[in-house]
Scaffold this motif. Structure first.
Motif, PDB file in Angstrom:
ATOM      1  N   SER A  12       0.828  -1.212   0.000  1.00 55.64           N
ATOM      2  CA  SER A  12       0.000   0.000   0.000  1.00 55.64           C
ATOM      3  C   SER A  12       0.864   1.263   0.000  1.00 55.64           C
ATOM      4  CB  SER A  12      -0.974  -0.009   1.190  1.00 55.64           C
ATOM      5  OG  SER A  12      -0.263  -0.155   2.394  1.00 55.64           O
ATOM      6  N   LYS A  14       3.417   1.851   2.597  1.00 54.30           N
ATOM      7  CA  LYS A  14       3.785   2.258   3.961  1.00 54.30           C
ATOM      8  C   LYS A  14       5.254   2.675   4.085  1.00 54.30           C
ATOM      9  CE  LYS A  14       2.543  -1.674   5.658  1.00 54.30           C
ATOM     10  NZ  LYS A  14       2.135  -2.254   4.367  1.00 54.30           N
ATOM     11  N   PRO A 176       3.314   9.186  -4.495  1.00 54.77           N
ATOM     12  CA  PRO A 176       3.886   9.166  -3.146  1.00 54.77           C
ATOM     13  C   PRO A 176       4.050  10.579  -2.575  1.00 54.77           C
ATOM     14  CG  PRO A 176       5.057   7.617  -4.542  1.00 54.77           C
ATOM     15  CD  PRO A 176       4.105   8.344  -5.433  1.00 54.77           C
TER      16      PRO A 176
HETATM   17  N1  ADP Z   1       1.525   6.345  -4.264  1.00 59.00           N
HETATM   18  C1  ADP Z   1       2.067   5.366  -4.997  1.00 59.00           C
HETATM   19  N2  ADP Z   1       1.729   5.206  -6.290  1.00 59.00           N
HETATM   20  C2  ADP Z   1       2.275   4.194  -7.022  1.00 59.00           C
HETATM   21  N3  ADP Z   1       3.152   3.295  -6.561  1.00 59.00           N
HETATM   22  C3  ADP Z   1       3.537   3.396  -5.266  1.00 59.00           C
HETATM   23  C4  ADP Z   1       3.015   4.427  -4.421  1.00 59.00           C
HETATM   24  N4  ADP Z   1       3.566   4.294  -3.191  1.00 59.00           N
HETATM   25  C5  ADP Z   1       4.391   3.218  -3.264  1.00 59.00           C
HETATM   26  N5  ADP Z   1       4.388   2.693  -4.511  1.00 59.00           N
HETATM   27  C6  ADP Z   1       5.126   1.503  -4.977  1.00 59.00           C
HETATM   28  O1  ADP Z   1       4.427   0.353  -4.464  1.00 59.00           O
HETATM   29  C7  ADP Z   1       5.346  -0.639  -4.032  1.00 59.00           C
HETATM   30  C8  ADP Z   1       5.115  -0.938  -2.538  1.00 59.00           C
HETATM   31  O2  ADP Z   1       5.482   0.217  -1.777  1.00 59.00           O
HETATM   32  P1  ADP Z   1       6.022   0.067  -0.292  1.00 59.00           P
HETATM   33  O3  ADP Z   1       6.251   1.452   0.211  1.00 59.00           O
HETATM   34  O4  ADP Z   1       7.181  -0.882  -0.238  1.00 59.00           O
HETATM   35  O5  ADP Z   1       4.741  -0.594   0.406  1.00 59.00           O
HETATM   36  P2  ADP Z   1       4.558  -1.378   1.799  1.00 59.00           P
HETATM   37  O6  ADP Z   1       5.646  -0.899   2.725  1.00 59.00           O
HETATM   38  O7  ADP Z   1       3.189  -0.975   2.240  1.00 59.00           O
HETATM   39  O8  ADP Z   1       4.637  -2.845   1.471  1.00 59.00           O
HETATM   40  C9  ADP Z   1       6.744  -0.103  -4.343  1.00 59.00           C
HETATM   41  O9  ADP Z   1       7.147  -0.612  -5.593  1.00 59.00           O
HETATM   42  C10 ADP Z   1       6.537   1.420  -4.400  1.00 59.00           C
HETATM   43  O10 ADP Z   1       7.479   2.038  -5.240  1.00 59.00           O
END
Ligand code: ADP
Ligand code: TYD
Length: 193
Positions: A12, A14, A176
């Motif tokens: 998501s 985080k 993001p």
């Molecule tokens: N707002 C966003 N829009 C599109 N892709 C995103 C966004 N935020 C994060 N991502 C992508 O989604 C994936 C998961 O993000 P991540 O921050 O690692 O999530 P989590 O910690 O919740 O598992 C990564 O590849 C990141 O680059």
């Protein structure tokens, strides 16, 4: 110290939001730390890691009680942070356990009772992600999580446990940077020590 928690299903965003918020707050001269739960580097967290990897056999109840044990073990550290930090950013906390247990159809009363002895974050942002975006992101990461139904139940459970200090953000449409701006604006306007 202000405690900000970022929650949501896997992928998501985080970690991305924790890092952006940390960078923003550091840039304004604040003392900040990010802590990810479960804390895989601790003895309890190491056991959780083994359970997640299917290397130790535990009932769901026992495993989810370990997540709370990990947080009880954090209390000492937290007391130190209270003295040192302006902001503590939590990448998941108690709400994760309620949502993931509910997703498994397990009664969360035991967890809810246990969590009464733990600190509550001042504010929690839940990054809400529709299932099709979750599937796409897990494919892009070459880590297609199999149990989509379960993940969808977890997503819904996050909404069930929302309260006055929980804010749901649509994490599927904004970049993001845009999400970070919303989080920062909200904290500046509404969250004070
Ligand atoms: N707002 C966003 N829009 C599109 N892709 C995103 C966004 N935020 C994060 N991502 C992508 O989604 C994936 C998961 O993000 P991540 O921050 O690692 O999530 P989590 O910690 O919740 O598992 C990564 O590849 C990141 O680059
Ligand atoms: C912190 C926490 C996580 N979880 C779950 C969510 C995840 O499925 C799993 C691992 O969390 P996490 O390390 O955030 O997952 P990943 O880095 O693989 O995205 O543990 C709980 O069930 N209860 C909890 O209290």
């Amino acid at each position: 110290m202000i405690t900000v928690c970022i929650e949501g299903i896997d992928f998501s965003g985080k970690s991305t939001q924790c890092a952006l918020l940390e960078e923003h707050l550091r840039g304004t001269g604040k003392k900040v730390k990010v802590v990810h739960f479960p804390r895989y580097e601790t003895p309890v967290g190491a056991l959780i890691k083994q359970w997640l990897a299917g290397e130790v056999d535990l009932t769901d109840n026992a495993a989810h009680l370990l997540y709370e044990a990990d947080r009880y073990d954090f209390i000492k550290e937290l007391e130190e942070y209270e003295k040192e930090l302006d902001y503590l950013i939590l990448d998941r906390f108690t709400l994760s356990n309620l949502a993931y247990m509910t997703g498994k159809g397990i009664d969360t009363q035991l967890l809810a009772d246990l969590q009464k002895g733990l600190t509550s974050p001042d504010v929690t942002f839940v990054l809400d992600l529709p299932l099709h975006v979750y599937i796409q992101r897990s494919k892009d990461a070459d880590r297609l999580e199999r149990d989509f139904e379960y993940t969808n139940r977890v997503r819904k459970a996050y909404k069930l446990f929302s309260n006055d200090s929980t804010f749901l953000l649509d994490a599927s449409k904004a970049s993001p940077e845009q999400l970070n701006e919303s989080i920062v604006n909200f904290i500046e306007l509404y969250v004070t020590e």
